[in-house]
Design a protein around this motif. Structure first.
Motif, PDB file in Angstrom:
ATOM      1  N   SER A  27       2.216  16.229  -1.784  1.00  0.00           N
ATOM      2  CA  SER A  27       0.856  16.405  -1.279  1.00  0.00           C
ATOM      3  C   SER A  27       0.640  15.685   0.049  1.00  0.00           C
ATOM      4  O   SER A  27      -0.436  15.773   0.633  1.00  0.00           O
ATOM      5  CB  SER A  27      -0.141  15.888  -2.308  1.00  0.00           C
ATOM      6  N   ARG A  28       1.654  14.965   0.520  1.00  0.00           N
ATOM      7  CA  ARG A  28       1.518  14.220   1.789  1.00  0.00           C
ATOM      8  C   ARG A  28       2.343  14.830   2.901  1.00  0.00           C
ATOM      9  O   ARG A  28       2.472  14.234   3.968  1.00  0.00           O
ATOM     10  CB  ARG A  28       1.973  12.770   1.592  1.00  0.00           C
ATOM     11  N   ALA A  29       2.926  16.004   2.667  1.00  0.00           N
ATOM     12  CA  ALA A  29       3.887  16.584   3.617  1.00  0.00           C
ATOM     13  C   ALA A  29       3.321  16.713   5.032  1.00  0.00           C
ATOM     14  O   ALA A  29       4.034  16.517   6.008  1.00  0.00           O
ATOM     15  CB  ALA A  29       4.362  17.948   3.115  1.00  0.00           C
ATOM     16  N   PRO A  84       2.582   9.502   9.759  1.00  0.00           N
ATOM     17  CA  PRO A  84       2.875   8.179   9.197  1.00  0.00           C
ATOM     18  C   PRO A  84       1.658   7.248   9.119  1.00  0.00           C
ATOM     19  O   PRO A  84       1.490   6.551   8.118  1.00  0.00           O
ATOM     20  CB  PRO A  84       3.942   7.629  10.146  1.00  0.00           C
ATOM     21  N   ASN A  85       0.779   7.254  10.132  1.00  0.00           N
ATOM     22  CA  ASN A  85      -0.359   6.317  10.080  1.00  0.00           C
ATOM     23  C   ASN A  85      -1.423   6.723   9.062  1.00  0.00           C
ATOM     24  O   ASN A  85      -2.406   6.024   8.871  1.00  0.00           O
ATOM     25  CB  ASN A  85      -0.966   6.091  11.470  1.00  0.00           C
ATOM     26  N   GLU A  86      -1.236   7.857   8.419  1.00  0.00           N
ATOM     27  CA  GLU A  86      -2.140   8.259   7.332  1.00  0.00           C
ATOM     28  C   GLU A  86      -1.540   7.955   5.956  1.00  0.00           C
ATOM     29  O   GLU A  86      -2.058   8.390   4.936  1.00  0.00           O
ATOM     30  CB  GLU A  86      -2.439   9.761   7.425  1.00  0.00           C
ATOM     31  N   LEU A  87      -0.439   7.237   5.970  1.00  0.00           N
ATOM     32  CA  LEU A  87       0.242   6.930   4.709  1.00  0.00           C
ATOM     33  C   LEU A  87       0.309   5.422   4.502  1.00  0.00           C
ATOM     34  O   LEU A  87       0.314   4.652   5.471  1.00  0.00           O
ATOM     35  CB  LEU A  87       1.673   7.489   4.750  1.00  0.00           C
ATOM     36  N   SER A  88       0.379   5.009   3.255  1.00  0.00           N
ATOM     37  CA  SER A  88       0.545   3.579   2.954  1.00  0.00           C
ATOM     38  C   SER A  88       1.989   3.172   3.262  1.00  0.00           C
ATOM     39  O   SER A  88       2.862   4.015   3.465  1.00  0.00           O
ATOM     40  CB  SER A  88       0.250   3.341   1.474  1.00  0.00           C
ATOM     41  N   GLY A  89       2.222   1.855   3.270  1.00  0.00           N
ATOM     42  CA  GLY A  89       3.572   1.358   3.545  1.00  0.00           C
ATOM     43  C   GLY A  89       4.606   1.916   2.587  1.00  0.00           C
ATOM     44  O   GLY A  89       5.679   2.362   2.993  1.00  0.00           O
ATOM     45  N   GLY A  90       4.274   1.917   1.304  1.00  0.00           N
ATOM     46  CA  GLY A  90       5.214   2.420   0.304  1.00  0.00           C
ATOM     47  C   GLY A  90       5.499   3.902   0.502  1.00  0.00           C
ATOM     48  O   GLY A  90       6.631   4.363   0.363  1.00  0.00           O
ATOM     49  N   GLN A  91       4.446   4.640   0.863  1.00  0.00           N
ATOM     50  CA  GLN A  91       4.636   6.082   1.117  1.00  0.00           C
ATOM     51  C   GLN A  91       5.504   6.297   2.360  1.00  0.00           C
ATOM     52  O   GLN A  91       6.368   7.179   2.373  1.00  0.00           O
ATOM     53  CB  GLN A  91       3.276   6.763   1.297  1.00  0.00           C
ATOM     54  N   ARG A  92       5.285   5.488   3.388  1.00  0.00           N
ATOM     55  CA  ARG A  92       6.112   5.623   4.606  1.00  0.00           C
ATOM     56  C   ARG A  92       7.577   5.376   4.285  1.00  0.00           C
ATOM     57  O   ARG A  92       8.452   6.097   4.757  1.00  0.00           O
ATOM     58  CB  ARG A  92       5.663   4.616   5.666  1.00  0.00           C
ATOM     59  N   LYS A 131       4.857  -5.642  -5.168  1.00  0.00           N
ATOM     60  CA  LYS A 131       4.776  -4.553  -6.148  1.00  0.00           C
ATOM     61  C   LYS A 131       5.401  -3.280  -5.555  1.00  0.00           C
ATOM     62  O   LYS A 131       6.231  -2.627  -6.194  1.00  0.00           O
ATOM     63  CB  LYS A 131       3.319  -4.306  -6.525  1.00  0.00           C
ATOM     64  N   THR A 132       5.010  -2.942  -4.340  1.00  0.00           N
ATOM     65  CA  THR A 132       5.551  -1.747  -3.689  1.00  0.00           C
ATOM     66  C   THR A 132       7.050  -1.907  -3.442  1.00  0.00           C
ATOM     67  O   THR A 132       7.825  -0.969  -3.630  1.00  0.00           O
ATOM     68  CB  THR A 132       4.804  -1.479  -2.364  1.00  0.00           C
ATOM     69  N   GLY A 133       7.445  -3.132  -3.058  1.00  0.00           N
ATOM     70  CA  GLY A 133       8.864  -3.405  -2.837  1.00  0.00           C
ATOM     71  C   GLY A 133       9.675  -3.169  -4.106  1.00  0.00           C
ATOM     72  O   GLY A 133      10.751  -2.568  -4.069  1.00  0.00           O
TER      73      GLY A 133
HETATM   74  P1  ADP Z   1      -0.236   2.076  -2.111  1.00  0.00           P
HETATM   75  O1  ADP Z   1      -0.922   1.114  -3.018  1.00  0.00           O
HETATM   76  O2  ADP Z   1       0.302   3.300  -2.776  1.00  0.00           O
HETATM   77  O3  ADP Z   1       0.756   1.443  -1.173  1.00  0.00           O
HETATM   78  P2  ADP Z   1      -2.613   2.053  -0.413  1.00  0.00           P
HETATM   79  O4  ADP Z   1      -3.461   1.289  -1.350  1.00  0.00           O
HETATM   80  O5  ADP Z   1      -2.157   1.419   0.847  1.00  0.00           O
HETATM   81  O6  ADP Z   1      -1.367   2.718  -1.157  1.00  0.00           O
HETATM   82  O7  ADP Z   1      -3.349   3.422  -0.049  1.00  0.00           O
HETATM   83  C1  ADP Z   1      -4.006   4.180  -1.044  1.00  0.00           C
HETATM   84  C2  ADP Z   1      -4.146   5.596  -0.547  1.00  0.00           C
HETATM   85  O8  ADP Z   1      -4.815   5.631   0.721  1.00  0.00           O
HETATM   86  C3  ADP Z   1      -2.791   6.247  -0.351  1.00  0.00           C
HETATM   87  O9  ADP Z   1      -2.740   7.393  -1.157  1.00  0.00           O
HETATM   88  C4  ADP Z   1      -2.692   6.603   1.115  1.00  0.00           C
HETATM   89  O10 ADP Z   1      -2.292   7.947   1.317  1.00  0.00           O
HETATM   90  C5  ADP Z   1      -4.074   6.416   1.643  1.00  0.00           C
HETATM   91  N1  ADP Z   1      -3.992   5.688   2.914  1.00  0.00           N
HETATM   92  C6  ADP Z   1      -3.468   4.460   3.127  1.00  0.00           C
HETATM   93  N2  ADP Z   1      -3.577   4.095   4.405  1.00  0.00           N
HETATM   94  C7  ADP Z   1      -4.183   5.120   5.044  1.00  0.00           C
HETATM   95  C8  ADP Z   1      -4.577   5.376   6.394  1.00  0.00           C
HETATM   96  N3  ADP Z   1      -4.372   4.485   7.363  1.00  0.00           N
HETATM   97  N4  ADP Z   1      -5.177   6.546   6.666  1.00  0.00           N
HETATM   98  C9  ADP Z   1      -5.366   7.442   5.712  1.00  0.00           C
HETATM   99  N5  ADP Z   1      -5.021   7.290   4.422  1.00  0.00           N
HETATM  100  C10 ADP Z   1      -4.447   6.143   4.087  1.00  0.00           C
END
Ligand code: ADP
Ligand code: ADP
Length: 232
Positions: free
Chosen positions: A134-136, A140-148, A176-178
């Protein structure tokens, strides 16, 4: 043997200052091992990683990777090995910020010569496996560190390299993510991937089956991790 290293040395020369970052490293790693390399800052971990990954040449000694004497190869042949046989994962993820997750995963497939249709399909599958379908289309800046980091792992696995070199992959993640990322590495190892993990955190090194400690350019310890009884 997948990796055979004999008396490997690496000197950096800056003007009249010479640093011997590796001072005679001997190391064998078999297919499907999960190995951690630990050591203090400046001990030579990154230097060893760069040589293992065919990113840099040793000053002397032998490195045989997958039955090929890497020291005899030219730059084109080295990059071919890198592109086909080695997946890299970094502390800072190294994703391209303007590309979507999917496009980032497609990159190594472009270098490997897959056509557009195949690239899409393989990249989607790789993201899917990392739980990121669902994140395809996210950047990258829209994803969390673990997702990246999971996008980076999907990218490293896309060409099915067989060996993964991970340099401090949890260094920018909360614990936790690590730990989730390390559990993922364990699964990938159980599926047949060889994993070499560089870390300075003992708890992270424990996820591997074998722990190597390097200090001042030399291996000072090489043994199974606690809780693991596998022969090394
Ligand atoms: P996780 O606990 O999985 O590492 P976060 O708590 O950092 O994730 O983020 C929760 C949700 O918010 C994630 O699903 C992520 O896609 C979204 N998210 C995180 N950072 C951003 C951002 N900068 N912009 C948009 N969405 C974000
Ligand atoms: P680690 O990854 O364990 O921190 P490195 O392999 O980066 O260790 O460094 C080992 C030694 O080599 C250090 O003394 C470092 O300063 C030196 N070194 C690393 N890279 C270079 C370089 N490109 N030029 C000169 N010296 C270097």
């Amino acid at each position: 043997m997948l990796i055979e290293i004999k008396d490997l040395r690496k000197k950096y020369i800056m003007g009249d200052i010479e640093v011997e970052a590796l001072r005679g490293v001997n190391l064998n790693i078999q297919q499907n091992e999960f190995v951690s390399i630990m050591g203090p800052s400046g001990s030579g971990k990154s230097t060893l990683m760069n040589i293992l990954g065919c990113l840099d040449n040793p000053s002397s000694g032998q490195y045989i990777f997958d039955s090929v004497d890497v020291s005899l190869l030219n730059d084109d042949e080295l990059s071919e090995i890198r592109n086909q046989k080695i997946g890299f994962i970094f502390q800072t993820f190294n994703l391209l910020p303007k590309l979507s997750a999917l496009q980032n995963v497609e990159l190594p497939l472009i270098y490997a010569g897959y056509d557009k249709h195949e690239r899409r399909e393989i990249a989607r599958e790789a993201l899917d496996k990392m739980g990121l379908s669902s994140r395809a289309d996210h950047k990258p800046n829209e994803l969390s560190g673990g997702q990246r980091q999971r996008v980076a792992i999907a990218r490293a696995l896309a060409t099915k390299p067989g060996i993964i070199l991970a340099d401090e992959p949890t260094g920018n993640l909360d614990s936790k993510t690590g730990n989730e990322i390390m559990a993922l590495f364990r699964e990938l190892n159980e599926e047949g991937n060889t994993i070499i993990l560089i870390t300075h955190e003992p708890e992270i090194a424990e996820y591997a089956d074998r722990a190597i400690i390097i200090k001042d350019g030399l291996i000072i310890s090489d043994k199974p991790t606690s809780g693991n009884t596998a022969e090394v």
